[in-house]
Write an enzyme that holds these catalytic residues in place. Structure first.
Site, PDB file in Angstrom:
ATOM      1  N   ARG A  83       0.831  -1.289   0.028  1.00  8.65           N
ATOM      2  CA  ARG A  83       0.099   0.050   0.103  1.00  8.65           C
ATOM      3  C   ARG A  83       0.913   1.338  -0.107  1.00  8.65           C
ATOM      4  O   ARG A  83       0.481   2.369  -0.153  1.00  8.65           O
ATOM      5  CB  ARG A  83      -0.918   0.093   1.376  1.00  8.65           C
ATOM      6  CG  ARG A  83      -2.031  -1.023   0.985  1.00  8.65           C
ATOM      7  CD  ARG A  83      -2.789  -1.377   2.558  1.00  8.65           C
ATOM      8  NE  ARG A  83      -1.928  -2.121   3.565  1.00  8.65           N
ATOM      9  CZ  ARG A  83      -2.201  -2.239   4.859  1.00  8.65           C
ATOM     10  NH1 ARG A  83      -3.324  -1.592   5.196  1.00  8.65           N
ATOM     11  NH2 ARG A  83      -1.605  -3.100   5.378  1.00  8.65           N
TER      12      ARG A  83
HETATM   13  C1  UD1 Z   1      -1.139  -5.878  12.191  1.00 12.74           C
HETATM   14  C2  UD1 Z   1      -2.055  -6.651  13.107  1.00 12.74           C
HETATM   15  C3  UD1 Z   1      -3.129  -5.738  13.637  1.00 12.74           C
HETATM   16  C4  UD1 Z   1      -2.306  -4.456  14.111  1.00 12.74           C
HETATM   17  C5  UD1 Z   1      -1.685  -3.797  13.200  1.00 12.74           C
HETATM   18  C6  UD1 Z   1      -1.096  -2.611  13.799  1.00 12.74           C
HETATM   19  C7  UD1 Z   1      -1.795  -9.126  12.315  1.00 12.74           C
HETATM   20  C8  UD1 Z   1      -2.512 -10.276  11.866  1.00 12.74           C
HETATM   21  N1  UD1 Z   1      -2.303  -7.923  12.572  1.00 12.74           N
HETATM   22  O1  UD1 Z   1      -1.595  -5.583  11.001  1.00 12.74           O
HETATM   23  O2  UD1 Z   1      -3.831  -6.489  14.662  1.00 12.74           O
HETATM   24  O3  UD1 Z   1      -3.749  -3.761  14.573  1.00 12.74           O
HETATM   25  O4  UD1 Z   1      -0.720  -4.579  12.774  1.00 12.74           O
HETATM   26  O5  UD1 Z   1       0.066  -2.819  14.523  1.00 12.74           O
HETATM   27  O6  UD1 Z   1      -0.649  -9.267  12.992  1.00 12.74           O
HETATM   28  N2  UD1 Z   1       5.382  -8.675   8.253  1.00 12.74           N
HETATM   29  C9  UD1 Z   1       6.313  -9.459   7.961  1.00 12.74           C
HETATM   30  N3  UD1 Z   1       5.806 -10.822   7.275  1.00 12.74           N
HETATM   31  C10 UD1 Z   1       4.415 -10.939   6.729  1.00 12.74           C
HETATM   32  C11 UD1 Z   1       3.688 -10.023   7.138  1.00 12.74           C
HETATM   33  C12 UD1 Z   1       4.064  -8.802   7.934  1.00 12.74           C
HETATM   34  O7  UD1 Z   1       7.313  -9.417   8.410  1.00 12.74           O
HETATM   35  O8  UD1 Z   1       4.188 -11.939   6.375  1.00 12.74           O
HETATM   36  C13 UD1 Z   1       5.840  -7.267   8.964  1.00 12.74           C
HETATM   37  C14 UD1 Z   1       5.379  -5.872   8.060  1.00 12.74           C
HETATM   38  O9  UD1 Z   1       6.649  -5.788   7.381  1.00 12.74           O
HETATM   39  C15 UD1 Z   1       5.116  -4.950   9.223  1.00 12.74           C
HETATM   40  C16 UD1 Z   1       4.544  -5.813  10.248  1.00 12.74           C
HETATM   41  O10 UD1 Z   1       4.857  -7.147  10.153  1.00 12.74           O
HETATM   42  O11 UD1 Z   1       6.385  -4.429   9.505  1.00 12.74           O
HETATM   43  C17 UD1 Z   1       3.057  -5.660  10.206  1.00 12.74           C
HETATM   44  O12 UD1 Z   1       2.463  -5.974   8.998  1.00 12.74           O
HETATM   45  P1  UD1 Z   1       1.089  -5.447   8.233  1.00 12.74           P
HETATM   46  O13 UD1 Z   1       0.800  -5.925   7.281  1.00 12.74           O
HETATM   47  O14 UD1 Z   1       1.515  -3.981   8.206  1.00 12.74           O
HETATM   48  O15 UD1 Z   1       0.190  -5.751   9.328  1.00 12.74           O
HETATM   49  P2  UD1 Z   1      -1.330  -5.060   9.716  1.00 12.74           P
HETATM   50  O16 UD1 Z   1      -2.396  -5.488   8.674  1.00 12.74           O
HETATM   51  O17 UD1 Z   1      -1.166  -3.542   9.782  1.00 12.74           O
HETATM   52 CA    CA Z   2       0.711  -2.083   9.959  1.00 11.29          CA
END
Ligand code: UD1
Ligand code: CA
Length: 265
Positions: free
Chosen positions: A31
């Protein structure tokens, strides 16, 4: 070390010696519409991930694992400029969710006896004082999992903290999976998790991807531990600024402005 111009007392070596940090930094950040992996997009003229690690350093955390994946070499190279020998890496080649990202640390966490703090690399406003509050509360109460939360006027997009009639934590529901009634909840998950490491490893092994996004959610570890009868507590200790994370260019601008106003520049 001091704590960011805040009132909380600096940590004692004793309280943070057995804490291992896992910072989630493997996502692409679709995004953001940027070529750069999200955690390298700059705020206050620096890749955002540095502020997250700075906060952990200021809280006195000595062991750190960064989960890298999308453009892993770029992220690793940037983090190596910190010259921090206590920082190691885990690789998540496919981004199958936040729970899957932590599963990739399994080998490194296997021998760890103590607490594991999991935080997101897209939340540069995380405050050392909040981390210290959580660690101290954990040391005093010894739950399986302690979550840092806050109440947000507009919780759209965030995971909601679900509690029962007596106010006890029962789970986190992602916005996309939530019912209309659950979407009314304003207490949110900001991805600030302090686990007893053994409970973390146990719950990670039970995760499934049966949800709206087909991902392995770290949030489900909280529900799984609660359902297994283990103590899970959600503590609304986070400050207003910590409700800001970065998922798109608009949020990046808001965080940048907020951080400059707070004196990060
Ligand atoms: C996540 C949380 C949500 C919370 C929000 C804000 C989950 C399922 N949801 O959602 O409850 O309100 O953060 O804190 O955890 N990342 C990885 N590998 C992956 C996916 C993500 O390393 O496979 C990392 C991303 O780089 C990022 C972080 O994890 O730094 C959060 O991922 P993101 O996709 O932003 O999660 P949200 O949808 O915001
Ligand atoms: Ca996030």
């Amino acid at each position: 070390m001091t704590t960011n111009s805040e009132s909380s007392a600096p940590p004692t070596a004793n309280s943070t010696a057995n804490v291992c940090l896992v910072v989630l930094a493997a996502g692409k950040g679709t995004r953001m519409n940027s070529e750069l992996p999200k955690v390298l997009c700059p705020v206050v003229d620096r890749p955002m991930i540095h502020f997250v690690l700075d906060a952990a350093d200021k809280a006195g955390i000595q062991k750190k694992i960064a989960v890298v994946g999308y453009e892993a070499d770029l992220v690793r190279k940037e983090l190596q400029t910190r010259g921090d020998d206590s920082l190691t890496f885990a690789e998540q080649t496919e981004q199958l969710g936040t729970g899957h990202a932590v599963q990739r640390c399994r080998d490194q966490l296997a021998g760890h006896e103590g607490l594991t703090l999991v935080i997101a690399g897209d939340s540069p406003l995380i405050q050392p004082s909040s981390l210290i509050k959580l660690i101290e509360h954990f040391q005093a109460t010894r739950p399986a999992l302690l979550l840092g939360t806050l109440t947000k006027d507009d919780p759209t997009g965030l995971g909601r903290i679900v509690r029962n009639e007596s106010g006890q934590f029962t789970g986190i529901v992602e916005h996309k999976d939530a019912t209309d009634e659950q979407r009314e909840i304003r207490e949110v998950n900001m991805s600030t998790y302090l686990f007893n490491n053994e409970d973390l490893l146990e719950s990670l092994s039970k995760l499934s991807n049966d949800n709206a996004q087909g991902e392995y959610y770290l949030t489900d570890c909280a529900r799984l531990l609660h359902e297994a009868g283990r103590p899970v507590e959600a503590l609304p200790v986070l400050q207003d600024c910590e409700s800001l994370s970065i998922n798109n260019p608009e949020e990046l601008q808001v965080v940048d402005q907020t951080m400059r106003a707070m004196g990060y520049a």
